[in-house]
Write a protein that holds these residues in place. Structure first.
Motif, short mmCIF file in Angstrom:
data_model
loop_
_atom_site.label_atom_id
_atom_site.label_comp_id
_atom_site.label_asym_id
_atom_site.label_seq_id
_atom_site.Cartn_x
_atom_site.Cartn_y
_atom_site.Cartn_z
N ASP A 59 0.71 -1.10 0.02
CA ASP A 59 -0.17 0.08 0.02
C ASP A 59 1.02 1.22 0.05
OD1 ASP A 59 -2.28 1.51 -0.12
OD2 ASP A 59 -2.56 1.16 2.32
N LEU A 60 0.98 2.19 -1.01
CA LEU A 60 1.66 3.08 -1.25
C LEU A 60 1.00 4.26 -0.79
CD1 LEU A 60 3.32 2.85 -4.70
CD2 LEU A 60 4.20 2.02 -2.51
N PRO A 61 1.69 5.38 -0.35
CA PRO A 61 0.98 6.61 0.08
C PRO A 61 0.25 7.26 -0.76
CG PRO A 61 3.58 6.70 0.59
CD PRO A 61 3.25 5.58 -0.40
N GLY A 62 -1.01 7.69 -0.55
CA GLY A 62 -1.85 8.36 -1.51
C GLY A 62 -1.30 9.57 -1.88
N THR A 63 -1.18 9.80 -3.27
CA THR A 63 -0.44 11.04 -3.81
C THR A 63 -1.57 11.45 -4.94
OG1 THR A 63 0.65 9.85 -5.20
CG2 THR A 63 1.72 10.25 -3.03
N TYR A 64 -1.48 12.95 -5.52
CA TYR A 64 -2.10 13.43 -6.49
C TYR A 64 -1.37 13.40 -7.75
CZ TYR A 64 -5.67 15.40 -3.38
OH TYR A 64 -6.53 15.51 -2.39
N SER A 65 0.12 13.18 -7.41
CA SER A 65 1.00 13.09 -8.56
C SER A 65 2.37 12.18 -8.15
CB SER A 65 1.36 14.46 -8.93
OG SER A 65 2.47 14.92 -8.26
N LEU A 66 3.08 12.04 -9.20
CA LEU A 66 4.53 11.42 -8.88
C LEU A 66 5.63 12.39 -9.12
CD1 LEU A 66 3.81 7.98 -10.34
CD2 LEU A 66 3.81 8.53 -7.84
N PHE A 67 5.38 13.78 -8.82
CA PHE A 67 6.39 14.56 -9.32
C PHE A 67 7.37 14.77 -8.17
CE2 PHE A 67 2.87 16.69 -11.90
CZ PHE A 67 3.75 16.10 -13.32
N ALA A 68 7.31 14.06 -7.12
CA ALA A 68 8.22 13.97 -5.90
C ALA A 68 8.39 15.33 -5.43
CB ALA A 68 9.62 13.33 -6.30
N GLU A 73 5.10 11.45 -2.20
CA GLU A 73 5.34 11.54 -3.52
C GLU A 73 6.63 10.55 -3.95
OE1 GLU A 73 2.51 15.18 -5.02
OE2 GLU A 73 4.63 15.12 -5.33
N GLU A 74 7.47 11.16 -3.26
CA GLU A 74 8.89 10.45 -3.71
C GLU A 74 8.88 8.98 -3.33
OE1 GLU A 74 12.10 12.71 -2.29
OE2 GLU A 74 13.64 11.17 -3.10
N VAL A 75 8.09 8.46 -2.26
CA VAL A 75 8.18 7.12 -1.79
C VAL A 75 7.29 6.51 -2.69
CG1 VAL A 75 7.17 5.67 -0.29
CG2 VAL A 75 8.50 7.66 0.78
N ALA A 76 6.30 6.96 -3.08
CA ALA A 76 5.52 6.14 -4.07
C ALA A 76 6.26 6.09 -5.70
CB ALA A 76 4.12 7.09 -4.43
N ARG A 77 6.73 7.13 -6.08
CA ARG A 77 7.39 7.26 -7.24
C ARG A 77 8.65 6.12 -7.25
NH1 ARG A 77 11.44 11.51 -8.71
NH2 ARG A 77 12.80 10.39 -7.60
N ASP A 78 9.27 6.40 -6.03
CA ASP A 78 10.59 5.52 -5.98
C ASP A 78 10.26 3.89 -6.17
OD1 ASP A 78 11.99 7.84 -6.34
OD2 ASP A 78 13.01 7.52 -4.41
N PHE A 79 9.38 3.75 -5.46
CA PHE A 79 8.88 2.18 -5.23
C PHE A 79 8.51 1.71 -6.59
CE2 PHE A 79 6.60 -1.67 -4.43
CZ PHE A 79 7.02 -2.19 -2.99
N ILE A 80 7.61 2.37 -7.46
CA ILE A 80 7.24 1.86 -8.88
C ILE A 80 8.46 1.90 -9.61
CG2 ILE A 80 5.86 2.40 -10.74
CD1 ILE A 80 3.79 3.98 -8.85
N LEU A 81 9.28 2.93 -9.49
CA LEU A 81 10.44 3.09 -10.30
C LEU A 81 11.46 2.03 -10.11
CD1 LEU A 81 11.06 5.15 -12.60
CD2 LEU A 81 12.11 6.62 -10.96
#
Lengths: 248, 463
Positions: A59-68, A73-81
């Motif tokens: 379960d990643l943090p809820g975010t509106y974007s992945l712009f870090a 947003e950075e956690v969500a982005r880095d996990f997917i990345l």
């Protein structure tokens, strides 16, 4: 590529879309929290089984974007990345699809292995909105599954779609975002240059970050850049081990 | 770290060089392309059946967030809030002040009966009791009206619309649109506004929001602004529309404060804190009928009582300290307070103030609401019997000490622009974790306040 015996599903979405409800409905009581190695971030993870395969849902943090812009947003982005989940599920709110699609499009720029879970279909209906998920799936190039997570409606279809995308039974082909012509020309040049990195991440995505002069991403690749970013950027883990820690 | 082989590293370095020489697109350009794509897809896959509920809300949003009507509506709402606060606070303020007078009489009588020494009576009744009573009588009624009204607007869902309206201006200043929300919180309490800055994700923009939060008047400063507007700028004190003109005067000050916020944000974004504003999504929640009872309870307990207790806690030692300073005589016969005020007087005159006023602002660092009572106590010194009980008595006292409408205006501007209170500074220290930025948060507004007053003092004719 992850071993498909232990496929990993990343669960992302805007805040207030019922993402947690989807997470709970998918995993039931099979949940625990764990630290993402090297990060001081606690993410909840759980499992569900489909066709004799046990999926781990993170379960990643809820975010509106992945712009870090923010740590979340950075956690969500880095996990997917960098953790390269086998499938990324983006939970969207059917009552305000347009806003939610911004995040979907950004996820699709990073990974094609995505399933869109269109939640709150009942709420949308009540507001007089008819969401054509088949059309949405065609437009996005990835499966879009209508759901009412609160009552469990659509979850079987969601699990099936996750399974199919993870195993490659469904080939996804996201429609890329078209930028202004001058950006597209520059992107074409850079994407070609970056093609050797394709096994690691999307060259087009990286090209866009480089073009935006967002050098913070380089610290993950070039050791001399590690110290160049602000102290608020968390240290990235060594990616020597690829198996999620929730199994240990 | 992601391990790259040598050809990948070379490719990345090569691409980085190339990118550095290509024209960088603005973040807005990138975001707009994403939004446009999202809009196209959403339009193709969602059909909307007309329902009255949605239309009603959308139509209201068209008015409240319209580029033409948005700002006037905001101003009118603010004037209504100020006017209700000013008019509504008058009567309970007078009532409280009468009650505290009776209390003071009884307390004094008790001290006389107990044959308490004169200095003890002075310290406790004339110092502590009077300052505390002033703070409660002057502050409680406006707060008890202002906070619920503000919370009501919050509950209705209006504040996010304000943020939406102000976003364009903040973007011009290079700041984050959510700063509009933290600024609104600052009207209640700057310390709360600084904490609210946590909603701004980017550290650079958060710092801009923190450093400029003090330029909107908090509830500790509103009473000073309101009292002085009522006395000096509200026209004749007892004319029928004095409340309205005083409200307009407060509105003008608030607009000056907001203007300063923009100007200083703009300046910071081009000097100390360079960068581009980050894009963000602001959810406009549906309008809801406010839960009036809950609003009342929440604003009374969470805000009014909280702020009042803080003010009283500081009024007690500040009242005691000021009385002591005003009553300890140095060798020359002058008191410590008057000596300190005299030494500040030269500088204060440059700003169009006097030494007592400037000293009061420094002594009032723990809580801005005690600035005026300290000024009064300084003026009265030995003559504690002349303590003003009504606004007209206060006016007479201030005029007798050389105040004009110009002085009042400069004092209000200084109150608006000067350093934040010690609680806010302490909060800034905690939020930024930096002594340096806390020092900037103290010195920057002080410098601005002094500069503005210095220039206005020269430019403005005596009023």
């Amino acid at each position: 590529m992850n071993n498909l015996k232990h496929p990993i599903v990343a669960l992302s979405g805007n805040p207030n879309t019922g993402k947690s409800t989807v997470f709970n409905a998918l995993t039931g009581l099979n949940q625990h929290t764990g630290n993402w190695p090297g990060k001081t971030v606690t993410l909840a993870a759980g499992t569900f089984a489909w066709q004799n395969t046990t999926f781990t849902v993170v379960d990643l943090p809820g975010t509106y974007s992945l712009f870090a812009n923010s740590p979340d947003e950075e956690v969500a982005r880095d996990f997917i990345l960098f953790e390269l989940p086998d499938v990324t599920v983006v939970v969207v709110d059917a009552t305000c699809l347009e806003r939610n699609l911004n995040l979907v499009l950004q996820v699709l720029e990073i990974t094609p292995k995505t399933v869109v879970c269109v939640n709150l279909m009942d709420e949308a209906q009540r507001q007089g909105l008819v969401v054509d998920t088949d059309k949405l799936a065609t437009e996005l190039g990835v499966p879009a599954i209508p759901c009412v997570a609160r009552s469990g409606k659509g979850l079987a279809a969601l699990k099936k779609a996750i399974f199919n995308v993870a195993t490659g039974r469904i080939a996804t082909s996201p429609r890329p975002i078209r930028y202004d012509p001058n950006i597209e020309i520059a992107l074409a040049v850079l994407t070609k240059e970056l093609s050797p990195l394709a096994p690691l991440l999307s060259p087009r995505w990286l090209a866009l970050r480089l073009l935006e002069q967002d050098e913070s991403i380089l610290q993950h690749f070039l050791p001399e850049d590690k110290t160049s970013t602000s102290s608020l950027v968390m240290q990235h883990p060594s990616t020597t081990k690829k198996v999620a820690p929730w199994f240990s | 770290m992601v391990q790259l082989n040598s050809s990948q590293t070379a490719a990345l370095q090569q691409a980085r060089q190339l990118a550095a020489n290509l024209p960088a697109p603005s973040h807005d350009q990138v975001v707009c392309s994403i939004f446009d794509t999202a809009q196209t897809i959403a339009e193709q896959s969602v059909k909307k059946m007309p329902t009255s509920k949605i239309n009603w809300q959308e139509r209201l949003d068209h008015v409240l967030t319209s580029p033409i009507l948005g700002f006037p509506v905001m101003m009118v709402l603010l004037v209504i809030v100020f006017w209700l606060t000013l008019e509504g606070a008058n009567y309970p303020s007078e009532l409280l002040s009468t009650l505290f007078n009776l209390g003071e009489g009884a307390l004094s009588a008790l001290f006389i009966r107990l044959k308490a020494p004169l200095w003890l009576h002075g310290l406790i009744v004339l110092g502590i009791y009077r300052t505390t009573a002033w703070v409660v009588a002057v502050m409680l009624p406006p707060m008890a009206i202002f906070f619920p009204l503000f919370t009501l607007l919050e509950d209705l869902g209006y504040l996010p619309r304000v943020a939406f309206n102000l976003d364009r201006l903040f973007q011009w200043a290079g700041a984050h649109g959510k700063q509009a929300l933290t600024m609104c919180m600052g009207f209640g309490c700057n310390a709360a506004g600084v904490i609210a800055c946590r909603i701004i994700e980017s550290p650079r923009e958060r710092l801009v929001a923190i450093l400029t939060n003090t330029f909107v008047p908090c509830n500790g400063r509103f009473p000073t602004l309101i009292t002085l507007s009522a006395i000096f700028l509200g026209g004749t004190l007892y004319s029928s529309n004095s409340g309205l003109s005083a409200s307009l005067a407060v509105l003008v000050l608030v607009i000056i404060g907001i203007g300063t916020t923009f100007a200083i944000s703009w300046l910071l974004n081009r000097t100390l804190l360079k960068g581009v504003p980050s894009a963000f999504i602001l959810e406009l929640p549906p309008y809801r009928p406010p839960q009036v009872i809950r609003v009342l309870i929440r604003s009374v307990f969470d805000r009014t009582i909280h702020v009042l207790i803080r003010a009283v806690v500081w009024a007690v030692p500040a009242g005691a300290l000021t009385w002591i300073l005003a009553n300890i005589h140095l060798g020359s016969g002058a008191t410590v307070l008057s000596t300190a005020a005299n030494s500040l007087n030269g500088f204060a005159q440059w700003l169009g103030l006097d030494g007592y006023i400037l000293l009061a602002f420094f002594l009032g660092l723990p809580a801005n609401e005690i600035v005026l009572p300290i000024v009064v106590m300084g003026y009265l010194a030995g003559n504690a019997l002349l303590w003003p009980d009504t606004l007209s008595e206060l006016q007479q006292l201030l005029v007798a000490h050389g105040w004009t409408a110009k002085t009042a205006l400069l004092v209000m501007l200084f109150s608006l622009l000067h350093f934040p209170c010690s609680t806010t500074l302490w909060t800034i220290k905690k939020e930024t974790g930096s002594t340096l930025w806390t020092a900037v948060a103290f010195l920057l507004p002080l410098m601005i306040a002094c500069t503005v007053l210095f220039i206005l003092n020269i430019l403005l004719p005596s009023l």
